[in-house]
Motif scaffolding. Structure first.
Motif, PDB file in Angstrom:
ATOM      1  N   LEU A   1       0.650  -1.273   0.032  1.00  0.00           N
ATOM      2  CA  LEU A   1      -0.031   0.054  -0.005  1.00  0.00           C
ATOM      3  C   LEU A   1       0.815   1.068   0.005  1.00  0.00           C
ATOM      4  O   LEU A   1       0.633   2.061  -0.766  1.00  0.00           O
ATOM      5  N   LEU A   2       1.769   1.468   0.777  1.00  0.00           N
ATOM      6  CA  LEU A   2       2.888   2.457   0.788  1.00  0.00           C
ATOM      7  C   LEU A   2       3.357   2.482  -0.467  1.00  0.00           C
ATOM      8  O   LEU A   2       3.722   3.673  -1.026  1.00  0.00           O
ATOM      9  N   GLY A   3       3.887   1.445  -1.223  1.00  0.00           N
ATOM     10  CA  GLY A   3       4.635   1.658  -2.277  1.00  0.00           C
ATOM     11  C   GLY A   3       3.537   2.022  -3.477  1.00  0.00           C
ATOM     12  O   GLY A   3       3.846   2.898  -4.453  1.00  0.00           O
ATOM     13  N   ALA A   4       2.140   1.734  -3.467  1.00  0.00           N
ATOM     14  CA  ALA A   4       1.323   2.158  -4.259  1.00  0.00           C
ATOM     15  C   ALA A   4       1.259   3.636  -4.190  1.00  0.00           C
ATOM     16  O   ALA A   4       1.117   4.422  -5.248  1.00  0.00           O
ATOM     17  N   VAL A   5       1.115   4.184  -3.084  1.00  0.00           N
ATOM     18  CA  VAL A   5       0.956   5.572  -2.951  1.00  0.00           C
ATOM     19  C   VAL A   5       2.121   6.355  -3.497  1.00  0.00           C
ATOM     20  O   VAL A   5       2.047   7.442  -4.106  1.00  0.00           O
ATOM     21  N   LEU A   6       3.333   5.657  -3.340  1.00  0.00           N
ATOM     22  CA  LEU A   6       4.559   6.296  -3.822  1.00  0.00           C
ATOM     23  C   LEU A   6       4.313   6.416  -5.555  1.00  0.00           C
ATOM     24  O   LEU A   6       4.822   7.480  -6.016  1.00  0.00           O
ATOM     25  N   VAL A   7       3.820   5.370  -6.024  1.00  0.00           N
ATOM     26  CA  VAL A   7       3.726   5.363  -7.425  1.00  0.00           C
ATOM     27  C   VAL A   7       2.601   6.396  -7.992  1.00  0.00           C
ATOM     28  O   VAL A   7       3.062   6.800  -8.973  1.00  0.00           O
ATOM     29  N   ALA A   8       1.586   6.349  -7.264  1.00  0.00           N
ATOM     30  CA  ALA A   8       0.688   7.510  -7.416  1.00  0.00           C
ATOM     31  C   ALA A   8       1.264   8.905  -7.425  1.00  0.00           C
ATOM     32  O   ALA A   8       0.835   9.676  -8.274  1.00  0.00           O
ATOM     33  N   VAL A   9       2.222   9.204  -6.366  1.00  0.00           N
ATOM     34  CA  VAL A   9       2.751  10.614  -6.484  1.00  0.00           C
ATOM     35  C   VAL A   9       3.537  10.696  -7.355  1.00  0.00           C
ATOM     36  O   VAL A   9       3.796  11.641  -8.105  1.00  0.00           O
ATOM     37  N   LEU A  10       4.509   9.672  -7.937  1.00  0.00           N
ATOM     38  CA  LEU A  10       5.388   9.697  -9.195  1.00  0.00           C
ATOM     39  C   LEU A  10       4.505   9.962 -10.405  1.00  0.00           C
ATOM     40  O   LEU A  10       4.825  10.675 -11.332  1.00  0.00           O
ATOM     41  N   HIS A  11       3.255   9.086 -10.556  1.00  0.00           N
ATOM     42  CA  HIS A  11       2.442   9.426 -11.531  1.00  0.00           C
ATOM     43  C   HIS A  11       2.038  10.886 -11.685  1.00  0.00           C
ATOM     44  O   HIS A  11       1.854  11.441 -12.746  1.00  0.00           O
ATOM     45  N   ARG A  12       1.755  11.470 -10.417  1.00  0.00           N
ATOM     46  CA  ARG A  12       1.125  12.781 -10.501  1.00  0.00           C
ATOM     47  C   ARG A  12       2.175  13.804 -11.120  1.00  0.00           C
ATOM     48  O   ARG A  12       2.057  14.683 -11.755  1.00  0.00           O
TER      49      ARG A  12
ATOM     50  N   SER B   1       4.357  13.175 -13.121  1.00  0.00           N
ATOM     51  CA  SER B   1       4.759  12.828 -14.450  1.00  0.00           C
ATOM     52  C   SER B   1       6.277  11.983 -14.374  1.00  0.00           C
ATOM     53  O   SER B   1       6.810  12.146 -15.689  1.00  0.00           O
ATOM     54  N   LEU B   2       6.452  11.220 -13.506  1.00  0.00           N
ATOM     55  CA  LEU B   2       7.744  10.695 -13.315  1.00  0.00           C
ATOM     56  C   LEU B   2       7.354   9.060 -13.539  1.00  0.00           C
ATOM     57  O   LEU B   2       7.515   8.507 -12.563  1.00  0.00           O
ATOM     58  N   THR B   3       6.934   8.859 -14.558  1.00  0.00           N
ATOM     59  CA  THR B   3       6.511   7.254 -14.800  1.00  0.00           C
ATOM     60  C   THR B   3       7.623   6.643 -15.807  1.00  0.00           C
ATOM     61  O   THR B   3       7.058   5.843 -16.409  1.00  0.00           O
ATOM     62  N   GLY B   4       8.724   6.983 -15.948  1.00  0.00           N
ATOM     63  CA  GLY B   4       9.858   6.275 -16.722  1.00  0.00           C
ATOM     64  C   GLY B   4      10.338   5.314 -16.261  1.00  0.00           C
ATOM     65  O   GLY B   4       9.965   4.878 -14.839  1.00  0.00           O
ATOM     66  N   LEU B   5      11.216   4.265 -16.729  1.00  0.00           N
ATOM     67  CA  LEU B   5      11.624   3.072 -16.193  1.00  0.00           C
ATOM     68  C   LEU B   5      12.409   3.245 -14.878  1.00  0.00           C
ATOM     69  O   LEU B   5      12.447   2.551 -13.996  1.00  0.00           O
ATOM     70  N   VAL B   6      13.224   4.189 -14.791  1.00  0.00           N
ATOM     71  CA  VAL B   6      13.987   4.429 -13.706  1.00  0.00           C
ATOM     72  C   VAL B   6      13.221   4.866 -12.290  1.00  0.00           C
ATOM     73  O   VAL B   6      13.574   3.978 -11.424  1.00  0.00           O
ATOM     74  N   PRO B   7      12.484   5.786 -12.392  1.00  0.00           N
ATOM     75  CA  PRO B   7      11.824   5.898 -11.249  1.00  0.00           C
ATOM     76  C   PRO B   7      10.892   4.968 -10.544  1.00  0.00           C
ATOM     77  O   PRO B   7      10.823   4.540  -9.548  1.00  0.00           O
ATOM     78  N   LEU B   8      10.377   4.215 -11.751  1.00  0.00           N
ATOM     79  CA  LEU B   8       9.468   3.021 -11.289  1.00  0.00           C
ATOM     80  C   LEU B   8      10.268   2.104 -10.842  1.00  0.00           C
ATOM     81  O   LEU B   8       9.691   1.208  -9.804  1.00  0.00           O
ATOM     82  N   THR B   9      11.474   1.636 -11.320  1.00  0.00           N
ATOM     83  CA  THR B   9      12.278   0.601 -10.820  1.00  0.00           C
ATOM     84  C   THR B   9      12.786   1.102  -9.503  1.00  0.00           C
ATOM     85  O   THR B   9      12.725   0.082  -8.526  1.00  0.00           O
ATOM     86  N   ILE B  10      12.933   2.340  -9.122  1.00  0.00           N
ATOM     87  CA  ILE B  10      13.370   2.580  -7.936  1.00  0.00           C
ATOM     88  C   ILE B  10      12.154   2.573  -6.841  1.00  0.00           C
ATOM     89  O   ILE B  10      12.293   1.819  -5.690  1.00  0.00           O
TER      90      ILE B  10
END
Length: 204
Positions: free
Chosen positions: A158-169, A171-180
């Motif tokens: 759940l915490l990781g999903a929140v982080l992904v949602a923030v990155l998406h907001r 516009s950081l949805t490239g391979l590197v930030p998502l891998t991180i």
């Protein structure tokens, strides 16, 4: 190799690892070959099927792309025959399981966001993608789902999903930030295992 191909390979590795987890539970319950394969298939693909049904992606990817089902069944059959050797590799399986948790959380959350699900709902979908197969596995084998009674597992997702949602907001949805993001989820899960962290339990 393209980023999409690498993600597919990583996704199939996650499927294989979760299938091995489900198949191992089936072996422990002394299920027959079909039962072990079914438990592995459910553990590997149950969360993704839930995700696709929720976001309206039908037929679910588990049925639309033969590689997912074949990978899950093949890994489960391998566990059926090789489970004594795999038991000695428990630490490796736990590490791979944590990696699968991180990967499935990221992909599940992103797919929900891309389907137009609001951020809060997308985070829940991402968590369900990661833990749904484990829930189904435990119910199939007559166990109280592990994610509901011990260890930091669903919470890490759940915490990781929140982080992904923030990155998406952002516009950081490239391979590197998502891998991180996937690596951080994996790290939290492994740290929780190492430190034996668990969520609070109500005192009777």
């Amino acid at each position: 190799m393209t980023g999409g191909y690498l993600l597919l390979v990583a996704d199939l590795i996650g499927v294989a690892v979760f299938a091995a987890s489900g198949a191992s539970a089936g072996v422990a319950k002394r299920l027959d070959l079909f039962g072990v394969a079914f438990a592995g298939f459910t553990a590997a693909l149950g969360g993704g099927i839930m995700r696709d049904v929720v976001i309206g992606a039908v037929p679910p990817l588990a049925f639309a792309d033969w590689r997912y089902a074949v990978t899950a069944v093949a890994a489960s059959v391998a566990v059926f025959w090789l489970h004594p050797a795999l038991h000695r590799m428990r630490r490796v399986v736990l590490v791979l399981d944590a990696a699968g948790l991180g990967l499935f959380t990221v992909t599940g959350t992103l797919k929900a966001l891309d389907a137009g699900v609001p951020a809060v709902g997308a985070c829940l979908v991402g968590m369900l993608t990661a833990i749904g197969g484990g829930l189904a596995r435990d119910l199939l084998t007559g166990e109280i789902p592990a994610v509901l009674q011990r260890e930091i597992y669903a919470m890490a997702a759940l915490l990781g999903a929140v982080l992904v949602a923030v990155l998406h907001r952002l516009s950081l949805t490239g391979l590197v930030p998502l891998t991180i993001a996937a690596t951080l989820i994996t790290g939290v899960r492994l740290l929780a295992l190492y430190r034996r962290w668990s969520a609070p339990v109500a005192v009777p």
